[in-house]
Every structure is written in C-alpha cells, then in structure tokens.
Design an enzyme around this catalytic site. Structure first.
Site, mmCIF file in Angstrom:
data_model
loop_
_atom_site.group_PDB
_atom_site.id
_atom_site.type_symbol
_atom_site.label_atom_id
_atom_site.label_comp_id
_atom_site.label_asym_id
_atom_site.label_seq_id
_atom_site.Cartn_x
_atom_site.Cartn_y
_atom_site.Cartn_z
ATOM 1 N N LYS A 14 1.007 -1.234 -0.084
ATOM 2 C CA LYS A 14 -0.185 0.048 0.118
ATOM 3 C C LYS A 14 0.749 1.282 0.153
ATOM 4 C CE LYS A 14 -2.231 -1.223 3.852
ATOM 5 N NZ LYS A 14 -1.653 -2.429 4.245
ATOM 6 N N ARG A 89 -9.617 0.677 9.183
ATOM 7 C CA ARG A 89 -9.105 -0.735 9.384
ATOM 8 C C ARG A 89 -10.321 -1.384 10.294
ATOM 9 N NH1 ARG A 89 -3.047 0.104 9.060
ATOM 10 N NH2 ARG A 89 -2.160 -1.820 9.052
ATOM 11 N N ARG A 128 11.579 -5.920 4.854
ATOM 12 C CA ARG A 128 11.454 -4.560 5.130
ATOM 13 C C ARG A 128 12.066 -4.305 6.463
ATOM 14 N NH1 ARG A 128 5.456 -1.744 4.785
ATOM 15 N NH2 ARG A 128 5.275 -2.820 6.896
ATOM 16 N N ARG A 134 11.729 -0.772 11.610
ATOM 17 C CA ARG A 134 10.643 -0.708 12.061
ATOM 18 C C ARG A 134 10.330 -2.047 13.167
ATOM 19 N NH1 ARG A 134 5.405 0.037 8.341
ATOM 20 N NH2 ARG A 134 4.518 -1.322 10.079
ATOM 21 N N ARG A 146 -0.444 -9.296 13.602
ATOM 22 C CA ARG A 146 -0.901 -8.357 12.789
ATOM 23 C C ARG A 146 -2.092 -8.975 11.784
ATOM 24 N NH1 ARG A 146 4.707 -5.686 11.399
ATOM 25 N NH2 ARG A 146 3.410 -4.481 9.656
HETATM 26 P P1 ADP Z 1 1.299 -2.452 7.913
HETATM 27 O O1 ADP Z 1 0.067 -2.056 6.730
HETATM 28 O O2 ADP Z 1 2.592 -2.762 7.356
HETATM 29 O O3 ADP Z 1 0.873 -3.147 9.101
HETATM 30 P P2 ADP Z 1 0.955 0.447 8.892
HETATM 31 O O4 ADP Z 1 2.195 1.455 8.937
HETATM 32 O O5 ADP Z 1 -0.093 0.842 8.189
HETATM 33 O O6 ADP Z 1 1.775 -0.910 8.714
HETATM 34 O O7 ADP Z 1 0.570 0.151 10.375
HETATM 35 C C1 ADP Z 1 1.267 -0.092 11.400
HETATM 36 C C2 ADP Z 1 0.660 -0.415 12.837
HETATM 37 O O8 ADP Z 1 -0.111 0.843 13.061
HETATM 38 C C3 ADP Z 1 -0.380 -1.343 12.870
HETATM 39 O O9 ADP Z 1 -0.139 -2.617 13.183
HETATM 40 C C4 ADP Z 1 -1.457 -0.787 14.013
HETATM 41 O O10 ADP Z 1 -0.844 -1.098 15.279
HETATM 42 C C5 ADP Z 1 -1.074 0.710 13.788
HETATM 43 N N1 ADP Z 1 -2.214 1.249 12.918
HETATM 44 C C6 ADP Z 1 -2.030 1.988 11.790
HETATM 45 N N2 ADP Z 1 -3.079 2.557 11.212
HETATM 46 C C7 ADP Z 1 -4.178 2.011 11.888
HETATM 47 C C8 ADP Z 1 -5.660 2.165 12.078
HETATM 48 N N3 ADP Z 1 -6.110 2.965 11.018
HETATM 49 N N4 ADP Z 1 -6.371 1.535 13.030
HETATM 50 C C9 ADP Z 1 -5.494 0.986 14.131
HETATM 51 N N5 ADP Z 1 -4.382 0.876 14.093
HETATM 52 C C10 ADP Z 1 -3.631 1.299 13.122
#
Ligand code: ADP
Length: 192
Positions: A14, A89, A128, A134, A146
């Site tokens: 994404k 989400r 990554r 990270r 996750r």
């Molecule tokens: P990825 O899609 O690779 O898991 P992101 O950078 O989108 O990485 O998200 C990293 C973390 O941030 C998620 O595992 C979650 O804990 C938190 N997070 C991100 N966006 C949201 C959201 N919309 N609602 C709840 N938690 C979120």
C-alpha cells in the site's frame, strides 16, 4: 473530490503504490501508520500510547486514529482528494470516515484491494524490517498477530465496500510497475 482507499493486509504494498499514485493523480496521502510513527518520533503522549499497541501488533483504538484522520483532512481541505492507506481498518473507522467526508460533501469513490498470498507478505515484511528498523517488522510473532487483527477486524470491510459496489480486487503479486498499471486502469475506469 476523488477519494480512494488502498486496501490490503500488512505488506501488501500500500505504501509503495500510494507514493506512485499520489504523483500520478495529485492526491493527498493519509497513512495512519506513518502519522502514528511521526507522533512517536515527536515524543507526543499519543505517540507513546499508540506504540504500546503497535509493538504488540494490535490495532490502535479507533478513537485515536479517527481523531488523527479528521485533523489531517481539516488541515488539507484544499486537496483535490485523498488516498487513504492503512485506514479504515475497522467497520467503526469506515463509518466515521463516511460521516467525515459527508461533512465536506464528499464520499469514498473506490476501494482498491491489493491481493497477496500470506507467505509472500511475511517474506516482504521481514525483509522490510531489515532495512526500515521498524520493530514490528522484525519479529515473526508480531507479524502473525497483525495478520490475525487484519483477518478479524479489517477483512470485514471488504464486504462492507463490496455491498456498496466500491471494492475492486487487484493482483498484488509481481512487478511493482505492473501492479501500478493495474491500479491506474481501475482508477481511470472509476473516474470516467
Ligand atoms: P502495515 O500495513 O505494514 O501493518 P502500517 O504502517 O499501516 O503498517 O501500520 C503499523 C501499525 O500501526 C499497525 O500494526 C497498527 O498497530 C497501527 N495502525 C495503523 N493504522 C491503523 C488504524 N487505521 N487503526 C488502528 N491501528 C492502526
């Protein structure tokens, strides 16, 4: 306004595709993951609290991310549209997004879901993790958690948007450029 959600599990691509899409379509990018990491880097209380969830691979509470997205939209009211990346989400987040956009007389126009097999996702995330630093990408148990959160809380959004005829699945395996082409084709179809 044209508003697009880039949907898919962790590691689906994404962020990578958003970068290209914002350049192609002059949209503003909202990545809740990036916003949460920026809060943490700035040492805010919100960032500290969110990090407890992120480190465990759990979703951050809805109210926190919804508030953050609202602020971002208000600050970028002049944008010709947004790409939502990693948001919504949960169904509660999707409903909050609908009512926020409604205030601006706007709506979600399309949801593009990047479809990638789970083994490939784990490989990409671990890779990554080696370069991004990270912590949530470096531990396989956190990554699996996750996915679990994705299955339980995020995947239901696929039917939520399919019922509104907004969901379009896109093959997310293969070359970055050809995936980008497929996304553009879908967007151009929706916009025409
Ligand atoms: P990825 O899609 O690779 O898991 P992101 O950078 O989108 O990485 O998200 C990293 C973390 O941030 C998620 O595992 C979650 O804990 C938190 N997070 C991100 N966006 C949201 C959201 N919309 N609602 C709840 N938690 C979120």
């Amino acid at each position: 306004m044209f508003n697009l959600i880039l949907f898919g599990p962790p590691g689906a691509g994404k962020g990578t595709q958003s970068e290209r899409l914002i350049a192609q379509y002059q949209l503003a990018h909202i990545s809740t993951g990036d916003l949460l990491r920026a809060e943490r880097k700035a040492g805010t209380e919100l960032g500290e609290q969110a990090n407890e969830y992120i480190a465990k691979g759990e979703l951050v509470p809805d109210a926190v991310v919804i508030g953050m997205v609202r602020n971002y939209i208000v600050d970028h009211r002049e944008a010709s549209g947004f790409i939502f990346d990693g948001f919504p989400r949960t169904v509660a987040q999707a409903e909050a997004l609908d009512s926020m956009l409604h205030e601006f007389d706007a709506r979600i126009d399309a949801v593009l879901g990047l479809e990638v097999e789970e083994d490939e996702l784990v490989k990409r995330l671990l890779l990554r993790g080696q370069s991004s630093g990270r912590a949530d990408d470096q531990d396989e148990a956190t990554i699996r958690n996750r996915f679990q959160e994705y299955m339980n809380k995020t995947l239901p959004l696929q039917s939520f948007y399919s019922e509104q005829n907004k969901y379009h699945g896109v093959e997310g395996m293969g070359e970055i450029e050809s995936i980008f082409d497929s996304l553009c084709q879908q967007i151009d179809r929706v916009r025409s």
